[in-house]
Design an enzyme around this catalytic site. Sequence first.
Site: not given
Length: 318
Positions: A43-44, A136, A199, A225, A231, A233
């Site tokens: 069933d995964g 991040h 930006k 970055d 991509a 930005t």
Amino acid sequence: MSNEYFDPKLKIFSLNSNRELAEEIAKEVGIELGKSSVTHFSDGEIQINIEESIRGCHVYVIQSTSNPVNQNLMELLIMIDALKRASAATINIVMPYYGYARQDRKARSREPITAKLVANLIETAGATRMITLDMHAPQIQGFFDIPIDHLNAVRLLSDYFSERHLGDDLVVVSPDHGGVTRARKMADRLKAPIAIIDKRRPRPNVAEVMNIVGNVEGKVCIIIDDIIDTAGTITLAAKALREAGATKVYACCSHPVLSGPAMKRIEESPIEKLVVTNSIALPEEKWIDKMEQLSVAALLGEAIVRVHENASVSSLFE
């Protein structure tokens, strides 16, 4: 590090997100990867088996929560639970790429803070330490109540460009205001000034370059970055830099997510070379000639050894 590590209580396991990097890390440390298997029921549902004793061992699990994000995260949580129930002394998560990190705050009302939820899940499952790379949002470290070693790839990326001898007219560029600290670290290592792309993002995954703060005319620019996703930005930034008089534009990032139109945009952009790390495993269709990949295995392997030996890891943060 030595070619062979002799502490039998140190174990490194890999799940499915980035097996190749895990093998490199184990080689750097000087041990074999631990024996485990990840399979699926009909069933995964995920089934994990640890195929050797880890009782009383200090275990390090290598797993990025990259695409497929939810599959890789669930694998990790189930693995942590299995290790806890098998009496591991410590369970240390080595997560080169921390998925959901961009959902670190409520940008609008009634939104979740999913980066915090992921931290809660990892802790509740039983992890005792995290080692990660270029989150991040660095403040995500505060979402954890367990020790977290937040490494960065700035030295690795800086050394790459330093060895290429690109000349004295270098400028390190941050593609937004949030990346200025990262850009300044690289600029300090390369002894170069910085510039900033001002930006505005009208909606998710759409970036609009507005202005360049700093002098780039006649300069070789290096955009740095943490993540390159679609991509938008990075390629708009490269175009703006060339229009402002930059002679060449290079780009680099720690985490090449590279979703949707990313490869086409990079291929058609004025970027000379895109340098990425192997924090995320890239399928063949995400490779183009202007890309180059650097390995973070030595950095993560050194961190594992130092943590295991209760040695300082602070020099790895620089």
